[in-house]
Design an enzyme around this catalytic site. Structure first.
Site, PDB file in Angstrom:
ATOM      1  N   ASP A 149      -7.770  -7.740   0.774  1.00  8.95           N
ATOM      2  CA  ASP A 149      -6.833  -7.966   1.869  1.00  8.95           C
ATOM      3  C   ASP A 149      -7.480  -7.528   3.162  1.00  8.95           C
ATOM      4  O   ASP A 149      -8.408  -6.713   3.160  1.00  8.95           O
ATOM      5  CB  ASP A 149      -5.551  -7.167   1.668  1.00  8.95           C
ATOM      6  CG  ASP A 149      -5.753  -5.696   2.030  1.00  8.95           C
ATOM      7  OD1 ASP A 149      -5.306  -5.282   3.119  1.00  8.95           O
ATOM      8  OD2 ASP A 149      -6.387  -4.960   1.245  1.00  8.95           O
ATOM      9  N   ASP A 153       0.856  -1.174   0.000  1.00  8.29           N
ATOM     10  CA  ASP A 153       0.000   0.000   0.000  1.00  8.29           C
ATOM     11  C   ASP A 153       0.896   1.231   0.000  1.00  8.29           C
ATOM     12  O   ASP A 153       2.112   1.134   0.149  1.00  8.29           O
ATOM     13  CB  ASP A 153      -0.967  -0.008   1.184  1.00  8.29           C
ATOM     14  CG  ASP A 153      -0.278   0.085   2.532  1.00  8.29           C
ATOM     15  OD1 ASP A 153       0.933   0.382   2.569  1.00  8.29           O
ATOM     16  OD2 ASP A 153      -0.953  -0.126   3.551  1.00  8.29           O
TER      17      ASP A 153
END
Length: 377
Positions: A272, A93
């Site tokens: 996720d 991320d």
């Protein structure tokens, strides 16, 4: 030349089965990605992740890895794959979510975000360009554009202003990425992120802007941040109608087993969440029959297998009574067993969902399985 994303089967609705092709291996979608925040999926060995849990891709966190071990060590190791001895794909991320969660200790501007480290109080600055640089140094196969994640609830004007900032930052992320090649000899793919809180018109605008960027995949952020589940599904449905069908769609930070099944039904390919490991450490196990709290008295004399339908070695080798004993005794092994079980279950969940998409009966199966997944045992 092999395409990055290939759709193998479309269901009668939005669900689809596909394949992601990366330099570190192939990923069958829909896929759940275990979260390895600081170069470790908590309590689980990399060997267990690969061989027993059957994880095909894991996550690393830009914010945390930037602060510790720092990028000098990361580059010295040759990137995150070599540093943590994980040879399969990795996604990172952008650090945006973590930075913006530090609302009391950060200052945001058009240029980027100045924030205080949660580790030692030192001050740092991350811009879109800096986030891209860090993710180049980490070396993930898939990396995310720097964005602002708004809280829930969020006023319309705040959501609009934040979304527009995310779009301006995306252009800077793309420009930097185009000008700075990969460091470790493998291809990295940038995913932009759709924002806009729970406002349908903003989400449509953002999805259109993100689509026009023509990236190899796209993400949906700013959901699973406290809004009702139905709101998350509503917005996801709207966004997947706009995002290009031929590219993978990643719903960030989701979720429970039933969230995952619903998201797949809405056309999501990648998900996720920290939930399987975080809940496991607190004695909550997810199963095909429902949710178990392993500290409950009812398991005290239950010597049956931990999960009769489980796919992991822990499900066969340990009883409910034994795992309850470990939790009550505060033994570290309890957290490891529970984490392995939950992650293996999540991987089995998306594998079976994929099989039903290929078979053409995903939506019938979804309606059958959802009530069982939700019930408390």
């Amino acid at each position: 030349m092999q395409k990055f994303f290939e759709i193998e089967k479309n269901s009668p609705g939005k669900a689809r089965a596909g394949v992601l092709n990366t330099d570190h291996g192939q990923i069958q979608t829909p896929i759940f990605m275990p979260v390895g925040t600081v170069a470790s999926v908590k309590t689980v060995h990399q060997r267990e992740l690969k061989d027993d849990i059957k994880a095909q891709i894991i996550l690393g966190n830009t914010y945390h890895l930037y602060l510790r071990p720092k990028m000098e060590i990361m580059q010295g190791a040759g990137g995150l794959h070599k540093f943590m001895n994980w040879e399969l794909p990795i996604l990172t991320d952008s650090g945006g979510y973590q930075v913006f969660s530090l609302s009391a200790s950060r200052k945001m501007s058009e240029e980027g975000v100045k924030f205080k480290s949660h580790i030692d109080g030192s001050m740092h600055f991350i811009s879109p360009e800096k986030s891209m640089e860090i993710q180049r140094q980490i070396g993930a196969d898939i990396f995310m554009a720097f964005d602002e994640c708004t809280p829930y609830p969020c006023e319309y004007n705040q959501a609009k202003t934040s979304m527009e900032l995310t779009h301006r930052w995306l252009k800077r992320c793309i420009d930097w990425t185009n000008e700075n090649p990969e460091l470790y000899g493998h291809k990295q793919r940038l995913f932009p992120i759709v924002q806009g809180s729970t406002y349908a018109d903003l989400r449509k605008i953002s999805a259109e802007v993100i689509s026009e960027a023509n990236a190899e995949g796209n993400a949906i952020g700013g959901l699973s941040v406290g809004e009702p589940e139905e709101e998350m599904y509503r917005i996801t449905d709207i966004v997947t109608d706009v995002l290009p069908k031929e590219k993978p769609r990643y719903l960030m930070g989701v979720g429970t087993p039933w969230n995952i099944i619903e998201a797949i039904g809405l056309g999501i390919d990648m998900m996720d969440c920290v939930m399987p490991t975080r809940n496991a450490r607190n004695a909550m196990l997810f199963t095909w029959n429902g949710v178990m709290n392993m500290k409950n008295e009812k398991w005290k004399n239950d010597f049956s297998a931990l999960d009769e339908f489980g796919t992991s070695f822990v499900d066969r080798e340990y009883s409910k009574a034994y795992v309850r004993h470990l939790f009550v005794s505060k033994e570290y092994l309890s957290k490891q067993i529970a984490s392995i079980h939950n992650l293996a279950f999540y991987m089995d969940l998306v594998k079976v969902a994929r099989e039903h998409i290929v078979a053409g009966d995903f939506y019938e199966w979804k309606q059958q399985v959802l009530p069982n997944l939700r019930q408390r045992l």
